[in-house]
Design an enzyme around this catalytic site. Structure first.
Site, PDB file in Angstrom:
ATOM      1  N   LYS A   1       0.850  -1.199   0.000  1.00  0.00           N
ATOM      2  CA  LYS A   1       0.000   0.000   0.000  1.00  0.00           C
ATOM      3  C   LYS A   1       0.880   1.241   0.000  1.00  0.00           C
ATOM      4  O   LYS A   1       1.918   1.270   0.677  1.00  0.00           O
ATOM      5  CB  LYS A   1      -0.927  -0.025   1.224  1.00  0.00           C
ATOM      6  CG  LYS A   1      -1.995   1.050   1.214  1.00  0.00           C
ATOM      7  CD  LYS A   1      -2.920   0.919   2.433  1.00  0.00           C
ATOM      8  CE  LYS A   1      -4.019   1.977   2.421  1.00  0.00           C
ATOM      9  NZ  LYS A   1      -4.918   1.864   3.593  1.00  0.00           N
TER      10      LYS A   1
ATOM     11  N   SER B   1      -9.884   1.917   2.687  1.00  0.00           N
ATOM     12  CA  SER B   1      -8.981   2.652   1.824  1.00  0.00           C
ATOM     13  C   SER B   1      -7.968   1.769   1.094  1.00  0.00           C
ATOM     14  O   SER B   1      -7.387   2.210   0.118  1.00  0.00           O
ATOM     15  CB  SER B   1      -8.239   3.703   2.637  1.00  0.00           C
ATOM     16  OG  SER B   1      -7.381   3.091   3.590  1.00  0.00           O
TER      17      SER B   1
ATOM     18  N   SER C   1     -10.169  -0.436   6.853  1.00  0.00           N
ATOM     19  CA  SER C   1      -9.544  -0.241   5.542  1.00  0.00           C
ATOM     20  C   SER C   1      -8.851  -1.457   4.938  1.00  0.00           C
ATOM     21  O   SER C   1      -8.456  -1.414   3.774  1.00  0.00           O
ATOM     22  CB  SER C   1      -8.546   0.918   5.606  1.00  0.00           C
ATOM     23  OG  SER C   1      -9.220   2.142   5.537  1.00  0.00           O
TER      24      SER C   1
END
EC number: 6.3.5.7
Lengths: 485, 95
Positions: free
Chosen positions: A79, A154, A178
């Site tokens: 990420k 997210s 997330s």
């Protein structure tokens, strides 16, 4: 079909037997990224050169018969809020569009020590604020199961890249859901470990008392392997827990006889889609058929979690994001009148609307005269929410329910109203506030979109969470279904 | 709690953000809606409840006061928009 469909053990065997090289595995991944990411948009940066160089080194290691790490040769995505030395790290924000970190996050070092190969950096909502990836300041990620739907957020890129078979596993971060919510929307396995189990050193902070890094994988066994590689105390993160890391893979016995499951009525109530409820009930009955018992319980403060979470996480964010000032890194606005103007212009040009909204909400909640009414009140409510979980865990081993109230929604359908968007996280947020571990695993489909089952455990009892997940997964076929891309 | 345009301006200033005139109304409305939702917390009596700042029992962690290797200055300055003589450069603070 990708080489990843072979699974970790078979890949290990073939590498060992000389039937497969790490370079072939990495090239297969890069090719899949090339073909599929045009549509999925999970990646922000692809490091082809670095990945092939790492692969060549690992092939040499293989040829020399040296000891191999736990994740040997496996292509991974990270990420984009986890810093990687020399590899662009943007947090999907214009503010950091030119940022090349000068050190590696602890988890990145650990992945390297485990011999995995970083393919690139994954798209996300800007600074991890959002639940749909529509807040990426570059481009939104698409759900591999249906390109008109969001992948969740997210960590949408982390979930979509695994679902699309572009990389073997990814790392995401979870503040209020997330990792779990996008894993649910994309039909993959997403684990949020207990707060403190995995070092946050090098994770760009959003809400420090909630943020936690975790793996996204296709199977529960792979989740156990990746967790094994990244868990553990780190003296560079003062909130990292000093606990022994157990053997997660050996916990996957398939045996859940006598397991006591709690099903919170608040997680199966109004607002949860009937098809989602049906899939989750079927999963609970499946667990029952494997020897577990279940009972309905109450987590009475569930309805207050969302409000408490937005006050706390935004307050922490307003403080954490003060570091983005246009002085030491990131973009600086042109021609500032003075230092104050430099801050104002750089931040206003660099941050998107959702980030500004949360910074302002947090600033307001912490400002003089409002602190007690909002921030302190939310901290007290957090205590009540945590006590809900403590009480249930006195009598039960795990808590089970849906990960999200619905399946993935249409892109653009919720962007007008921040509050509606926040409601998608209503079943993951209480868990984050309590700091306990939870996983989302595929448990069925509703109108051809994946449904996620959330399994919540006691603090630092990832072993039980993984054992239950594994037993369920191995007795069902949901995880074998693949999106058509 | 209704947030006014003036309050948006005040909070934006505290947060070091410029908010355009056409955005002020939007932020005022959205922040009002979120804070109104947060009023829900007042339904709970929390007079005798301790606040949770952290879920783990944390205490200050001390380490040995040994000198450790740090990043070389040129690496630290690598991402700086402007630097000079091994330091970050900013516009004049005092006129």
């Amino acid at each position: 079909m990708t080489l990843f469909d072979l699974g970790l053990r078979e890949i290990h065997n073939r590498l060992h037997a000389g039937e497969l090289s790490v370079t072939e595995l990495v090239k297969d991944s890069l090719q899949k990224v090339g073909e599929r990411d045009e549509k999925v948009k999970a990646f922000l940066t692809v490091d082809e050169e670095g990945a092939l160089a790492s692969a060549a080194k690992l092939d040499e290691k293989l040829a020399a018969g040296e000891e191999r790490g736990l994740l040997f040769g496996l292509p991974a995505g990270i990420k984009d809020n986890i810093v990687t030395e020399g590899l662009r790290t943007t947090c999907a924000s214009q503010f950091l569009r030119n940022f090349d970190p000068v050190y590696d996050a602890t988890v990145v070092k650990k992945l390297r020590a485990a011999d995995s190969v970083t393919i690139g950096k994954l798209n996300m909502d800007e600074f991890a604020m959002g639940g749909s990836n529509e807040n990426s300041s570059f481009y939104p990620v698409r759900n591999p199961w249906n390109p008109d739907r969001v992948p969740g957020g997210s960590s949408g890129g982390s979930a979509a890249a695994v679902a699309a078979g572009e990389v073997y596993f990814t790392l995401g971060s979870d503040t209020g859901g997330s990792i779990r919510q996008p894993a649910s929307y994309c039909g993959v396995v997403g684990l949020k470990p207990t707060y403190g189990l995995v070092s946050r050193f090098g994770l760009v902070a959003f809400a420090s008392s909630l943020d936690q890094i975790g793996p996204v994988t296709r199977t529960v066994e792979d989740s156990a392997y990746v967790l094994q590689a990244i868990a553990g105390h780190d003296d560079r993160d003062s909130t990292s827990a000093n606990v022994d890391v157990p053997d997660y893979v050996s916990a996957l016995t398939g045996d859940i006889k006598g397991l006591r499951i709690a099903v919170p009525k608040e997680y199966m109530g109004e607002g949860v889609d009937p098809q989602v409820k049906e899939s989750v009930m079927a999963a609970i009955r499946q667990l029952e058929s494997l020897g577990a018992t279940w009972e309905e319980v109450s987590l009475p403060h569930t309805e207050y979690a969302l409000a408490a979470y937005y006050l706390l996480s935004s307050s922490e964010a307003s403080s954490n994001l003060a570091r983005f000032d246009g002085v030491r890194y990131g973009v600086r606005a042109d021609n500032p009148d003075n230092l104050l103007d430099l801050y104002l212009k750089s931040r206003s040009e660099g941050f998107g609307d959702e980030v500004k909204r949360r910074i302002m909400l947090g600033t307001y909640a912490l400002s003089s005269g409002y602190y007690d009414a909002y921030y302190l009140k939310a901290q007290k409510v957090r205590t009540l929410i945590k006590q809900d979980f403590d009480r249930v865990f006195e009598k039960f081993d795990v808590i089970v329910g849906p990960t999200a109230p619905t399946t993935a929604f249409a892109i653009g359908s919720q962007t007008d109203d921040p509050l509606t968007m926040y409601l998608n996280d209503i079943l993951t947020i209480p868990v984050s506030l309590a700091g306990v571990p939870a996983i989302s695993i595929p448990c069925g489909f509703a109108d051809d979109m994946p449904v996620g089952l959330q399994i919540i455990g006691k603090p630092f009892d990832e072993q039980t969470v993984l054992r239950v997940s594994h037993a369920f997964e191995q007795s069902t076929d949901h995880h074998k279904r693949r999106p058509q891309i | 709690m209704k947030i006014t345009v003036e309050q948006v301006e005040h909070v934006a200033k505290l947060a070091r953000l410029n908010v355009q005139d056409d955005e002020k109304e939007m932020f005022a409305e959205q922040l009002s809606a979120i804070l109104q939702y947060a009023e829900k917390l007042n339904e709970l009596d929390t007079d005798n409840v301790e606040p949770t700042t952290h879920v783990l029992p944390l205490h200050s962690v001390m380490r040995e006061d040994n000198v450790r290797e740090s990043l070389p200055i040129e690496r630290v300055l690598q991402n700086a928009p402007e630097d000079e003589d091994g330091q970050f450069r900013v516009p004049a603070v005092l006129e």
